[in-house]
Design an enzyme around this catalytic site. Structure first.
Site, mmCIF file in Angstrom:
data_model
loop_
_atom_site.group_PDB
_atom_site.id
_atom_site.type_symbol
_atom_site.label_atom_id
_atom_site.label_comp_id
_atom_site.label_asym_id
_atom_site.label_seq_id
_atom_site.Cartn_x
_atom_site.Cartn_y
_atom_site.Cartn_z
ATOM 1 N N CYS A 5 0.848 -1.197 0.000
ATOM 2 C CA CYS A 5 0.000 0.000 0.000
ATOM 3 C C CYS A 5 0.880 1.241 0.000
ATOM 4 C CB CYS A 5 -0.896 -0.028 1.241
ATOM 5 S SG CYS A 5 -1.846 1.495 1.477
ATOM 6 N N HIS A 50 2.263 -8.948 13.386
ATOM 7 C CA HIS A 50 1.444 -8.561 12.239
ATOM 8 C C HIS A 50 2.368 -8.271 11.051
ATOM 9 C CE1 HIS A 50 -1.205 -6.135 9.672
ATOM 10 N NE2 HIS A 50 -2.210 -6.668 10.326
ATOM 11 N N GLU A 83 2.381 -6.067 8.660
ATOM 12 C CA GLU A 83 2.810 -4.678 8.482
ATOM 13 C C GLU A 83 3.881 -4.298 9.494
ATOM 14 O OE1 GLU A 83 1.191 -0.167 9.150
ATOM 15 O OE2 GLU A 83 -0.271 -1.629 8.424
ATOM 16 N N CYS A 106 -3.961 5.159 9.100
ATOM 17 C CA CYS A 106 -4.602 5.468 7.827
ATOM 18 C C CYS A 106 -5.990 6.058 8.090
ATOM 19 C CB CYS A 106 -4.717 4.198 6.985
ATOM 20 S SG CYS A 106 -5.637 4.417 5.447
ATOM 21 N N SER A 131 -9.413 -12.229 10.605
ATOM 22 C CA SER A 131 -9.211 -10.801 10.380
ATOM 23 C C SER A 131 -9.232 -10.036 11.705
ATOM 24 C CB SER A 131 -10.317 -10.245 9.452
ATOM 25 O OG SER A 131 -10.268 -8.836 9.392
ATOM 26 N N SER A 162 -10.833 -6.013 4.845
ATOM 27 C CA SER A 162 -10.444 -7.179 4.049
ATOM 28 C C SER A 162 -11.651 -7.920 3.480
ATOM 29 C CB SER A 162 -9.624 -8.141 4.921
ATOM 30 O OG SER A 162 -10.342 -8.496 6.102
#
Length: 300
Positions: A106, A138, A140, A207, A235, A280
Protein backbone atom coordinates in the site's frame (compact mmCIF):
# COMPACT_ATOMS: atom_id res chain seq x y z
CA UNK A 1 -36.52 -20.46 6.99
CA UNK A 2 -38.38 -17.24 7.78
CA UNK A 3 -41.26 -16.91 5.31
CA UNK A 4 -43.03 -13.74 4.36
CA UNK A 5 -46.81 -13.57 4.29
CA UNK A 6 -48.94 -11.00 2.56
CA UNK A 7 -49.37 -9.22 5.90
CA UNK A 8 -45.68 -8.98 6.63
CA UNK A 9 -44.03 -5.65 5.86
CA UNK A 10 -41.10 -5.42 3.50
CA UNK A 11 -37.64 -5.33 5.03
CA UNK A 12 -35.00 -2.73 4.19
CA UNK A 13 -31.58 -4.34 3.61
CA UNK A 14 -28.68 -1.95 3.03
CA UNK A 15 -24.95 -2.47 2.53
CA UNK A 16 -22.66 0.07 4.15
CA UNK A 17 -21.09 2.09 1.33
CA UNK A 18 -17.89 2.67 3.32
CA UNK A 19 -17.24 -0.97 4.20
CA UNK A 20 -15.16 -3.46 2.29
CA UNK A 21 -11.68 -3.29 0.84
CA UNK A 22 -9.58 -0.29 1.75
CA UNK A 23 -7.59 1.31 -1.08
CA UNK A 24 -4.45 -0.71 -0.39
CA UNK A 25 -6.16 -4.10 -0.40
CA UNK A 26 -8.24 -3.23 -3.47
CA UNK A 27 -5.07 -2.19 -5.30
CA UNK A 28 -3.27 -5.43 -4.33
CA UNK A 29 -6.14 -7.61 -5.56
CA UNK A 30 -6.30 -5.72 -8.86
CA UNK A 31 -2.54 -6.13 -9.34
CA UNK A 32 -2.86 -9.86 -8.69
CA UNK A 33 -5.75 -10.22 -11.15
CA UNK A 34 -3.88 -8.20 -13.79
CA UNK A 35 -0.76 -10.33 -13.44
CA UNK A 36 -2.73 -13.57 -13.78
CA UNK A 37 -4.58 -12.23 -16.82
CA UNK A 38 -1.16 -11.90 -18.46
CA UNK A 39 -0.74 -15.61 -17.96
CA UNK A 40 1.82 -15.34 -15.16
CA UNK A 41 2.13 -18.13 -12.60
CA UNK A 42 1.65 -16.05 -9.45
CA UNK A 43 2.34 -16.68 -5.78
CA UNK A 44 1.40 -14.34 -2.93
CA UNK A 45 3.90 -14.06 -0.10
CA UNK A 46 1.42 -14.77 2.68
CA UNK A 47 -2.35 -14.47 2.29
CA UNK A 48 -3.14 -11.45 0.15
CA UNK A 49 -6.10 -10.62 2.40
CA UNK A 50 -7.50 -12.00 5.66
CA UNK A 51 -10.61 -13.40 4.05
CA UNK A 52 -10.85 -17.08 3.09
CA UNK A 53 -13.64 -16.51 0.58
CA UNK A 54 -11.55 -14.00 -1.40
CA UNK A 55 -8.42 -16.15 -1.11
CA UNK A 56 -10.35 -19.11 -2.56
CA UNK A 57 -11.64 -16.95 -5.42
CA UNK A 58 -8.10 -15.88 -6.35
CA UNK A 59 -6.82 -19.42 -5.91
CA UNK A 60 -9.36 -20.58 -8.48
CA UNK A 61 -7.87 -17.97 -10.82
CA UNK A 62 -4.42 -19.49 -10.27
CA UNK A 63 -2.77 -17.65 -7.38
CA UNK A 64 -1.11 -19.61 -4.57
CA UNK A 65 -0.16 -18.38 -1.09
CA UNK A 66 3.42 -19.18 -0.10
CA UNK A 67 5.66 -18.69 2.92
CA UNK A 68 8.91 -16.72 2.98
CA UNK A 69 10.49 -19.52 5.03
CA UNK A 70 9.96 -21.77 2.02
CA UNK A 71 11.18 -19.26 -0.58
CA UNK A 72 13.58 -21.68 -2.21
CA UNK A 73 10.74 -24.07 -3.04
CA UNK A 74 8.44 -21.50 -4.69
CA UNK A 75 7.65 -22.83 -8.16
CA UNK A 76 5.99 -19.70 -9.52
CA UNK A 77 8.24 -17.21 -11.33
CA UNK A 78 6.36 -14.18 -10.01
CA UNK A 79 5.78 -13.35 -6.35
CA UNK A 80 3.35 -10.70 -5.13
CA UNK A 81 4.09 -8.67 -2.00
CA UNK A 82 0.73 -7.88 -0.41
CA UNK A 83 -0.52 -4.51 0.81
CA UNK A 84 0.90 -4.98 4.33
CA UNK A 85 4.44 -4.48 3.03
CA UNK A 86 7.62 -6.48 3.56
CA UNK A 87 10.97 -5.92 5.29
CA UNK A 88 14.13 -5.46 3.16
CA UNK A 89 15.08 -9.10 3.82
CA UNK A 90 12.08 -10.29 1.78
CA UNK A 91 13.26 -8.35 -1.27
CA UNK A 92 16.73 -9.87 -0.82
CA UNK A 93 15.29 -13.39 -0.56
CA UNK A 94 13.24 -13.02 -3.76
CA UNK A 95 16.21 -11.53 -5.59
CA UNK A 96 18.41 -14.46 -4.55
CA UNK A 97 15.68 -16.89 -5.60
CA UNK A 98 15.51 -15.24 -9.02
CA UNK A 99 11.85 -14.27 -8.68
CA UNK A 100 10.07 -11.36 -10.28
CA UNK A 101 8.38 -9.25 -7.58
CA UNK A 102 5.03 -7.52 -8.04
CA UNK A 103 5.13 -5.01 -5.20
CA UNK A 104 1.56 -4.39 -4.03
CA UNK A 105 2.61 -2.64 -0.83
CA UNK A 106 0.00 0.00 0.00
CA UNK A 107 1.40 3.47 -0.86
CA UNK A 108 0.45 4.63 2.66
CA UNK A 109 2.47 1.77 4.19
CA UNK A 110 5.36 2.37 1.77
CA UNK A 111 5.57 6.00 2.85
CA UNK A 112 5.43 4.95 6.51
CA UNK A 113 8.29 2.50 5.96
CA UNK A 114 10.43 5.34 4.58
CA UNK A 115 9.55 7.62 7.51
CA UNK A 116 10.39 4.89 10.01
CA UNK A 117 13.72 4.21 8.29
CA UNK A 118 14.66 7.91 8.23
CA UNK A 119 13.67 8.43 11.87
CA UNK A 120 15.58 5.34 13.00
CA UNK A 121 18.75 6.48 11.24
CA UNK A 122 18.52 9.86 12.98
CA UNK A 123 17.77 8.29 16.37
CA UNK A 124 20.84 6.09 16.10
CA UNK A 125 22.95 9.26 15.97
CA UNK A 126 21.12 10.68 18.99
CA UNK A 127 21.13 7.52 21.09
CA UNK A 128 17.34 7.38 20.94
CA UNK A 129 14.74 4.66 20.46
CA UNK A 130 11.97 4.10 17.94
CA UNK A 131 8.67 2.66 19.16
CA UNK A 132 5.88 1.21 17.01
CA UNK A 133 2.34 1.00 18.38
CA UNK A 134 1.03 -2.11 16.67
CA UNK A 135 0.37 -5.83 16.88
CA UNK A 136 3.40 -8.01 17.48
CA UNK A 137 3.81 -10.44 14.58
CA UNK A 138 1.44 -8.56 12.24
CA UNK A 139 2.76 -8.49 8.66
CA UNK A 140 2.81 -4.68 8.48
CA UNK A 141 4.66 -4.43 11.78
CA UNK A 142 7.24 -6.99 10.65
CA UNK A 143 7.83 -4.84 7.58
CA UNK A 144 8.23 -1.70 9.69
CA UNK A 145 10.59 -3.31 12.19
CA UNK A 146 12.63 -4.52 9.24
CA UNK A 147 13.34 -0.90 8.28
CA UNK A 148 15.22 -0.52 11.59
CA UNK A 149 17.38 -3.63 11.34
CA UNK A 150 15.10 -5.21 13.93
CA UNK A 151 15.78 -2.53 16.56
CA UNK A 152 12.33 -0.92 16.79
CA UNK A 153 10.32 -1.65 19.94
CA UNK A 154 6.76 -2.89 19.39
CA UNK A 155 4.11 -2.02 21.97
CA UNK A 156 0.46 -3.05 21.83
CA UNK A 157 -0.67 -2.63 25.46
CA UNK A 158 0.64 -0.78 28.47
CA UNK A 159 2.18 -4.05 29.68
CA UNK A 160 4.70 -3.64 26.84
CA UNK A 161 5.98 -0.31 28.17
CA UNK A 162 8.64 -2.13 30.19
CA UNK A 163 10.53 -2.45 26.89
CA UNK A 164 11.06 1.30 26.72
CA UNK A 165 14.14 2.99 28.20
CA UNK A 166 12.76 5.89 30.25
CA UNK A 167 15.85 8.03 29.70
CA UNK A 168 16.21 7.85 25.90
CA UNK A 169 14.82 10.26 23.29
CA UNK A 170 11.77 8.49 21.86
CA UNK A 171 9.83 8.62 18.61
CA UNK A 172 6.47 6.83 18.33
CA UNK A 173 4.86 5.58 15.12
CA UNK A 174 1.63 3.61 14.69
CA UNK A 175 0.69 0.67 12.52
CA UNK A 176 -1.69 2.13 9.94
CA UNK A 177 -4.68 0.01 11.01
CA UNK A 178 -4.62 0.72 14.75
CA UNK A 179 -7.31 2.90 16.36
CA UNK A 180 -6.99 6.62 17.01
CA UNK A 181 -8.13 6.13 20.61
CA UNK A 182 -5.54 3.42 21.19
CA UNK A 183 -2.74 5.59 19.85
CA UNK A 184 -3.77 8.48 22.09
CA UNK A 185 -3.74 6.20 25.14
CA UNK A 186 -0.33 4.78 24.23
CA UNK A 187 1.10 8.23 23.58
CA UNK A 188 -0.05 9.45 27.00
CA UNK A 189 1.27 6.33 28.74
CA UNK A 190 4.72 6.68 27.17
CA UNK A 191 4.87 10.41 27.90
CA UNK A 192 4.06 9.76 31.55
CA UNK A 193 6.73 7.08 31.78
CA UNK A 194 9.67 8.99 30.30
CA UNK A 195 12.02 10.98 32.50
CA UNK A 196 10.91 14.64 32.52
CA UNK A 197 12.70 16.60 29.83
CA UNK A 198 13.44 13.62 27.58
CA UNK A 199 12.56 14.35 23.94
CA UNK A 200 9.40 12.58 22.76
CA UNK A 201 7.58 12.90 19.46
CA UNK A 202 4.56 11.06 18.04
CA UNK A 203 3.81 10.53 14.34
CA UNK A 204 0.08 9.93 13.92
CA UNK A 205 0.42 7.44 11.09
CA UNK A 206 -2.96 5.68 11.25
CA UNK A 207 -4.60 5.47 7.83
CA UNK A 208 -7.52 7.90 7.78
CA UNK A 209 -9.59 5.62 5.54
CA UNK A 210 -9.31 2.84 8.12
CA UNK A 211 -9.36 4.95 11.29
CA UNK A 212 -12.50 6.83 10.29
CA UNK A 213 -14.47 3.59 10.00
CA UNK A 214 -14.88 3.34 13.76
CA UNK A 215 -16.96 6.51 14.22
CA UNK A 216 -18.81 5.79 10.97
CA UNK A 217 -19.78 2.26 12.03
CA UNK A 218 -21.00 3.50 15.40
CA UNK A 219 -23.57 5.60 13.55
CA UNK A 220 -24.31 2.91 10.96
CA UNK A 221 -24.94 0.14 13.51
CA UNK A 222 -27.35 2.30 15.50
CA UNK A 223 -29.64 2.80 12.51
CA UNK A 224 -30.70 -0.84 12.00
CA UNK A 225 -32.56 -3.54 13.90
CA UNK A 226 -29.94 -6.15 12.97
CA UNK A 227 -26.36 -5.87 11.76
CA UNK A 228 -24.61 -8.58 9.76
CA UNK A 229 -20.87 -7.91 9.95
CA UNK A 230 -18.97 -9.76 7.22
CA UNK A 231 -15.34 -10.57 7.97
CA UNK A 232 -12.72 -13.28 7.69
CA UNK A 233 -12.24 -15.75 10.53
CA UNK A 234 -8.69 -14.50 11.06
CA UNK A 235 -9.21 -10.80 10.38
CA UNK A 236 -8.02 -8.76 13.37
CA UNK A 237 -9.46 -5.61 11.78
CA UNK A 238 -12.77 -7.43 11.37
CA UNK A 239 -12.92 -8.46 15.03
CA UNK A 240 -12.20 -4.88 16.16
CA UNK A 241 -14.85 -3.33 13.91
CA UNK A 242 -17.37 -6.03 14.81
CA UNK A 243 -16.93 -5.13 18.48
CA UNK A 244 -17.56 -1.48 17.62
CA UNK A 245 -20.88 -2.45 16.02
CA UNK A 246 -21.85 -4.88 18.76
CA UNK A 247 -21.39 -2.30 21.50
CA UNK A 248 -23.83 0.00 19.72
CA UNK A 249 -26.20 -2.72 18.53
CA UNK A 250 -26.18 -5.99 20.55
CA UNK A 251 -28.06 -7.70 17.74
CA UNK A 252 -24.92 -7.82 15.60
CA UNK A 253 -23.75 -11.09 13.99
CA UNK A 254 -20.28 -11.92 12.67
CA UNK A 255 -20.51 -13.70 9.31
CA UNK A 256 -17.52 -15.25 7.51
CA UNK A 257 -19.50 -17.12 4.86
CA UNK A 258 -23.09 -17.59 3.73
CA UNK A 259 -23.34 -20.82 5.72
CA UNK A 260 -22.99 -18.85 8.96
CA UNK A 261 -26.42 -17.27 8.49
CA UNK A 262 -29.37 -19.00 10.14
CA UNK A 263 -33.05 -18.19 10.63
CA UNK A 264 -32.65 -17.51 14.36
CA UNK A 265 -30.73 -14.38 13.44
CA UNK A 266 -33.88 -13.08 11.76
CA UNK A 267 -36.20 -13.78 14.69
CA UNK A 268 -38.00 -11.60 15.57
CA UNK A 269 -38.38 -10.38 12.01
CA UNK A 270 -36.45 -7.11 11.59
CA UNK A 271 -37.63 -4.13 9.59
CA UNK A 272 -34.16 -2.75 8.83
CA UNK A 273 -30.99 -4.80 8.27
CA UNK A 274 -27.51 -3.37 7.84
CA UNK A 275 -24.66 -5.28 6.18
CA UNK A 276 -21.10 -4.07 6.72
CA UNK A 277 -17.59 -5.48 6.81
CA UNK A 278 -13.87 -5.23 7.43
CA UNK A 279 -11.16 -3.64 5.28
CA UNK A 280 -10.44 -7.18 4.05
CA UNK A 281 -14.06 -7.98 3.10
CA UNK A 282 -14.82 -8.09 -0.64
CA UNK A 283 -17.86 -6.20 -1.90
CA UNK A 284 -19.15 -9.27 -3.72
CA UNK A 285 -19.36 -11.22 -0.46
CA UNK A 286 -21.40 -8.51 1.29
CA UNK A 287 -23.73 -8.48 -1.72
CA UNK A 288 -24.14 -12.26 -1.50
CA UNK A 289 -25.02 -11.95 2.19
CA UNK A 290 -27.66 -9.32 1.39
CA UNK A 291 -29.07 -11.51 -1.41
CA UNK A 292 -29.34 -14.54 0.88
CA UNK A 293 -31.12 -12.48 3.53
CA UNK A 294 -33.64 -11.33 0.91
CA UNK A 295 -34.33 -14.94 -0.04
CA UNK A 296 -34.68 -16.06 3.58
CA UNK A 297 -37.15 -13.24 4.25
CA UNK A 298 -39.16 -14.01 1.14
CA UNK A 299 -38.20 -10.75 -0.53
CA UNK A 300 -36.68 -12.33 -3.63
Amino acid sequence: MVKASSQQPSVLIEIDSKSGFCFGVSRAVKLAESEMQKGSALASLGDIVHNDEEINRLKQMGMQSVSLSNAGAIQEDTVLFRAHGEPPSSYDAMRQAGKKVVDATCPVVLKLQQRVRDAWQQLRLEGGQLVIYGKQGHAEVIGLVGQTNGEALVVQTEFDLALIDKSKPTVLFAQTTMSYEGLERMEAAIRNQLVPGVAFHTHKTICAQVGNRVPHLKVFAANYDVIFFVGGEHSSNGKVLFTVCEKVNPRTFYISSLTDINENMLTPRPQKIGVCGATSTPQWLMEQVADKLRVMLGLA
